[in-house]
Design a protein around this motif. Structure first.
Motif, PDB file in Angstrom:
ATOM      1  N   LEU A  21      -2.662   0.263   8.156  1.00 32.44           N
ATOM      2  CA  LEU A  21      -2.999  -0.135   6.787  1.00 32.44           C
ATOM      3  C   LEU A  21      -1.764  -0.121   5.891  1.00 32.44           C
ATOM      4  O   LEU A  21      -1.543  -1.052   5.109  1.00 32.44           O
ATOM      5  N   LEU A  22      -0.951   0.921   6.006  1.00 30.03           N
ATOM      6  CA  LEU A  22       0.264   0.988   5.195  1.00 30.03           C
ATOM      7  C   LEU A  22       1.187  -0.187   5.507  1.00 30.03           C
ATOM      8  O   LEU A  22       1.776  -0.787   4.600  1.00 30.03           O
ATOM      9  N   LYS A  23       1.287  -0.523   6.777  1.00 32.55           N
ATOM     10  CA  LYS A  23       2.138  -1.642   7.181  1.00 32.55           C
ATOM     11  C   LYS A  23       1.615  -2.973   6.633  1.00 32.55           C
ATOM     12  O   LYS A  23       2.386  -3.806   6.179  1.00 32.55           O
ATOM     13  N   GLN A  24       0.303  -3.155   6.669  1.00 33.31           N
ATOM     14  CA  GLN A  24      -0.296  -4.426   6.264  1.00 33.31           C
ATOM     15  C   GLN A  24      -0.484  -4.560   4.759  1.00 33.31           C
ATOM     16  O   GLN A  24      -0.450  -5.678   4.235  1.00 33.31           O
ATOM     17  N   LEU A  25      -0.705  -3.447   4.060  1.00 33.77           N
ATOM     18  CA  LEU A  25      -1.039  -3.496   2.637  1.00 33.77           C
ATOM     19  C   LEU A  25       0.080  -2.987   1.746  1.00 33.77           C
ATOM     20  O   LEU A  25       0.545  -3.692   0.847  1.00 33.77           O
ATOM     21  N   ALA A  26       0.522  -1.764   1.992  1.00 37.19           N
ATOM     22  CA  ALA A  26       1.473  -1.134   1.081  1.00 37.19           C
ATOM     23  C   ALA A  26       2.862  -1.768   1.157  1.00 37.19           C
ATOM     24  O   ALA A  26       3.471  -2.058   0.119  1.00 37.19           O
ATOM     25  N   ILE A  27       3.365  -1.968   2.360  1.00 32.74           N
ATOM     26  CA  ILE A  27       4.722  -2.507   2.478  1.00 32.74           C
ATOM     27  C   ILE A  27       4.845  -3.871   1.804  1.00 32.74           C
ATOM     28  O   ILE A  27       5.760  -4.077   0.999  1.00 32.74           O
ATOM     29  N   ASP A  38      14.101  -1.563  -0.544  1.00 33.00           N
ATOM     30  CA  ASP A  38      13.567  -1.396   0.800  1.00 33.00           C
ATOM     31  C   ASP A  38      12.420  -0.408   0.813  1.00 33.00           C
ATOM     32  O   ASP A  38      12.151   0.266  -0.182  1.00 33.00           O
ATOM     33  N   VAL A  39      11.743  -0.348   1.960  1.00 36.85           N
ATOM     34  CA  VAL A  39      10.589   0.531   2.166  1.00 36.85           C
ATOM     35  C   VAL A  39      10.685   1.108   3.570  1.00 36.85           C
ATOM     36  O   VAL A  39      10.980   0.378   4.517  1.00 36.85           O
ATOM     37  N   ALA A  40      10.412   2.398   3.694  1.00 35.03           N
ATOM     38  CA  ALA A  40      10.274   3.026   5.009  1.00 35.03           C
ATOM     39  C   ALA A  40       9.036   3.918   4.962  1.00 35.03           C
ATOM     40  O   ALA A  40       8.821   4.645   3.991  1.00 35.03           O
ATOM     41  N   VAL A  41       8.234   3.842   6.005  1.00 35.39           N
ATOM     42  CA  VAL A  41       7.067   4.708   6.130  1.00 35.39           C
ATOM     43  C   VAL A  41       7.353   5.656   7.288  1.00 35.39           C
ATOM     44  O   VAL A  41       7.594   5.213   8.412  1.00 35.39           O
ATOM     45  N   TYR A  78      -4.381   2.794  -3.307  1.00 34.89           N
ATOM     46  CA  TYR A  78      -5.167   1.602  -3.048  1.00 34.89           C
ATOM     47  C   TYR A  78      -6.604   2.032  -2.780  1.00 34.89           C
ATOM     48  O   TYR A  78      -6.836   3.143  -2.284  1.00 34.89           O
ATOM     49  N   PRO A  79      -7.592   1.194  -3.070  1.00 31.75           N
ATOM     50  CA  PRO A  79      -8.985   1.592  -2.805  1.00 31.75           C
ATOM     51  C   PRO A  79      -9.212   2.010  -1.345  1.00 31.75           C
ATOM     52  O   PRO A  79      -9.992   2.935  -1.080  1.00 31.75           O
ATOM     53  N   GLU A  80      -8.512   1.391  -0.413  1.00 31.22           N
ATOM     54  CA  GLU A  80      -8.672   1.708   1.007  1.00 31.22           C
ATOM     55  C   GLU A  80      -8.220   3.126   1.351  1.00 31.22           C
ATOM     56  O   GLU A  80      -8.649   3.683   2.367  1.00 31.22           O
ATOM     57  N   ASP A  81      -7.344   3.722   0.531  1.00 34.11           N
ATOM     58  CA  ASP A  81      -6.857   5.079   0.795  1.00 34.11           C
ATOM     59  C   ASP A  81      -7.989   6.103   0.831  1.00 34.11           C
ATOM     60  O   ASP A  81      -7.900   7.115   1.523  1.00 34.11           O
TER      61      ASP A  81
END
Length: 104
Positions: A21-27, A38-41, A78-81
């Motif tokens: 989800l983080l990869k698809q939504l947050a990034i 940049d972004v790193a998870v 995000y609501p999904e969280d």
């Protein structure tokens, strides 16, 4: 440059799904904001719990405001969280980057 760090925890059994989800939504959300560098998870499994750190770099406070709103240190969710996180930490941390070295 400003480094913004968010921390969240989920049950280990949901960690793979939350990472996706983080990869698809947050990034993509972070990267869509002008001034995001940049972004790193990061993920760390710890028994039955998994920790996530999202580390982002920004050119200015103004660019962070475009992402998170006027309260710069307030965490953005995000609501999904709600289906994953064990709690909603109210704040993130900001650090001024005083030294760095890019690879290459």
């Amino acid at each position: 440059m400003i480094c913004r760090i968010w921390h969240g925890r989920t049950l280990r059994e949901h960690a793979d799904e939350y990472a996706a989800l983080l990869k698809q939504l947050a990034i993509p959300d972070y990267r869509s904001v002008p001034g995001n560098i940049d972004v790193a998870v990061l993920r760390r499994d710890d028994g039955d719990v998994t920790h996530f750190l999202t580390i982002t770099h920004w050119v200015s406070e103004q660019s962070i405001r475009a992402f998170a709103g006027d309260d710069l240190l307030k965490a953005k969710y995000y609501p999904e969280d709600a289906g994953f996180l064990l709690e909603f930490e109210p704040f993130v941390q900001h650090f001024d980057v005083v030294a760095e070295q890019a690879s290459g």
